[in-house]
Design a protein around this motif. Structure first.
Motif, PDB file in Angstrom:
ATOM      1  N   VAL A  31       0.835  -1.198   0.000  1.00  0.00           N
ATOM      2  CA  VAL A  31       0.000   0.000   0.000  1.00  0.00           C
ATOM      3  C   VAL A  31       0.872   1.252   0.000  1.00  0.00           C
ATOM      4  N   LYS A  32       0.485   2.222  -0.843  1.00  0.00           N
ATOM      5  CA  LYS A  32       1.174   3.516  -0.855  1.00  0.00           C
ATOM      6  C   LYS A  32       0.646   4.335   0.320  1.00  0.00           C
ATOM      7  N   PRO A  33       1.413   5.189   0.953  1.00  0.00           N
ATOM      8  CA  PRO A  33       2.828   5.441   0.665  1.00  0.00           C
ATOM      9  C   PRO A  33       3.694   4.238   1.073  1.00  0.00           C
ATOM     10  N   PHE A  34       4.657   3.929   0.231  1.00  0.00           N
ATOM     11  CA  PHE A  34       5.461   2.728   0.432  1.00  0.00           C
ATOM     12  C   PHE A  34       6.381   2.822   1.640  1.00  0.00           C
ATOM     13  N   GLN A  35       6.515   1.692   2.308  1.00  0.00           N
ATOM     14  CA  GLN A  35       7.514   1.576   3.362  1.00  0.00           C
ATOM     15  C   GLN A  35       8.510   0.530   2.880  1.00  0.00           C
ATOM     16  N   GLN A  36       9.777   0.883   2.939  1.00  0.00           N
ATOM     17  CA  GLN A  36      10.822   0.010   2.409  1.00  0.00           C
ATOM     18  C   GLN A  36      10.709  -1.420   2.937  1.00  0.00           C
ATOM     19  N   ASP A  37      10.514  -1.571   4.245  1.00  0.00           N
ATOM     20  CA  ASP A  37      10.447  -2.912   4.839  1.00  0.00           C
ATOM     21  C   ASP A  37       9.310  -3.731   4.251  1.00  0.00           C
ATOM     22  N   ARG A  38       8.176  -3.088   4.047  1.00  0.00           N
ATOM     23  CA  ARG A  38       6.993  -3.796   3.531  1.00  0.00           C
ATOM     24  C   ARG A  38       7.225  -4.246   2.083  1.00  0.00           C
ATOM     25  N   ILE A  39       7.852  -3.403   1.271  1.00  0.00           N
ATOM     26  CA  ILE A  39       8.150  -3.773  -0.128  1.00  0.00           C
ATOM     27  C   ILE A  39       9.072  -4.980  -0.145  1.00  0.00           C
ATOM     28  N   LEU A  40      10.145  -4.916   0.635  1.00  0.00           N
ATOM     29  CA  LEU A  40      11.123  -6.013   0.646  1.00  0.00           C
ATOM     30  C   LEU A  40      10.515  -7.299   1.188  1.00  0.00           C
ATOM     31  N   GLN A  41       9.689  -7.185   2.221  1.00  0.00           N
ATOM     32  CA  GLN A  41       8.995  -8.362   2.779  1.00  0.00           C
ATOM     33  C   GLN A  41       8.140  -9.044   1.723  1.00  0.00           C
ATOM     34  N   ALA A  42       7.356  -8.242   1.005  1.00  0.00           N
ATOM     35  CA  ALA A  42       6.458  -8.786  -0.018  1.00  0.00           C
ATOM     36  C   ALA A  42       7.258  -9.476  -1.115  1.00  0.00           C
ATOM     37  N   ILE A  43       8.324  -8.837  -1.577  1.00  0.00           N
ATOM     38  CA  ILE A  43       9.154  -9.426  -2.642  1.00  0.00           C
ATOM     39  C   ILE A  43       9.755 -10.744  -2.167  1.00  0.00           C
ATOM     40  N   GLU A  44      10.354 -10.733  -0.978  1.00  0.00           N
ATOM     41  CA  GLU A  44      10.991 -11.952  -0.459  1.00  0.00           C
ATOM     42  C   GLU A  44       9.981 -13.072  -0.264  1.00  0.00           C
ATOM     43  N   ARG A  45       8.794 -12.736   0.252  1.00  0.00           N
ATOM     44  CA  ARG A  45       7.770 -13.745   0.503  1.00  0.00           C
ATOM     45  C   ARG A  45       7.288 -14.373  -0.804  1.00  0.00           C
ATOM     46  N   VAL A  46       7.018 -13.536  -1.803  1.00  0.00           N
ATOM     47  CA  VAL A  46       6.503 -14.044  -3.078  1.00  0.00           C
ATOM     48  C   VAL A  46       7.564 -14.906  -3.764  1.00  0.00           C
ATOM     49  N   LEU A  47       8.803 -14.452  -3.770  1.00  0.00           N
ATOM     50  CA  LEU A  47       9.868 -15.237  -4.420  1.00  0.00           C
ATOM     51  C   LEU A  47      10.126 -16.545  -3.663  1.00  0.00           C
ATOM     52  N   ALA A  48      10.025 -16.501  -2.342  1.00  0.00           N
ATOM     53  CA  ALA A  48      10.229 -17.729  -1.538  1.00  0.00           C
ATOM     54  C   ALA A  48       9.128 -18.748  -1.841  1.00  0.00           C
ATOM     55  N   ARG A  49       7.879 -18.252  -1.943  1.00  0.00           N
ATOM     56  CA  ARG A  49       6.762 -19.152  -2.269  1.00  0.00           C
ATOM     57  C   ARG A  49       6.931 -19.749  -3.654  1.00  0.00           C
TER      58      ARG A  49
END
Length: 124
Positions: free
Chosen positions: A103-121
């Motif tokens: 969700v915007k406004p973006f928080q760096q931690d949330r972006i990285l968490q989402a990317i890592e989670r999706v790639l891990a899955r």
């Protein structure tokens, strides 16, 4: 080698923000698109590991973009980016095949968490 990301947002400022966050954290931005139509073309050419997709854009919105990319690659890893108050559209995007949302406004931690989670899955 860093995972390859395609950033899709009609606002150049938002693309730059996401690009700065992901490149700083070891990901490679292989392309940027200002709408869903351009995103679909770039996806075919670049075959990125992950796509960040804005929901509200001209030409082709993010939901239609997700559907079009998933027709090309049913395993595509797509994270939706939405403004506050777009919950109904986010749900539609998830049903269309998006794997997560931020969700915007973006928080760096949330972006990285989402990317890592999706790639891990996805086992990547």
């Amino acid at each position: 080698m860093g995972k390859r990301i395609l950033i899709v947002d009609d606002a150049a400022f938002m693309r730059m923000m996401i690009k700065n966050i992901v490149t700083k954290n070891g990901y490679e931005v292989v392309g940027e698109a200002e709408n869903g139509q351009v995103a679909v073309e770039l996806y075919k050419q670049l075959k990125p590991d992950l796509v960040t997709m804005d929901i509200t854009m001209p030409e082709m919105n993010g939901i239609d973009g997700v559907k079009a990319i998933r027709r090309i690659d049913p395993n595509a890893n797509i994270i939706m980016c939405s403004a506050m108050g777009q919950q109904a559209m986010v749900m539609e995007a998830i049903q269309a095949g998006a794997k997560d949302f931020i969700v915007k406004p973006f928080q760096q931690d949330r972006i990285l968490q989402a990317i890592e989670r999706v790639l891990a899955r996805a086992g990547q």
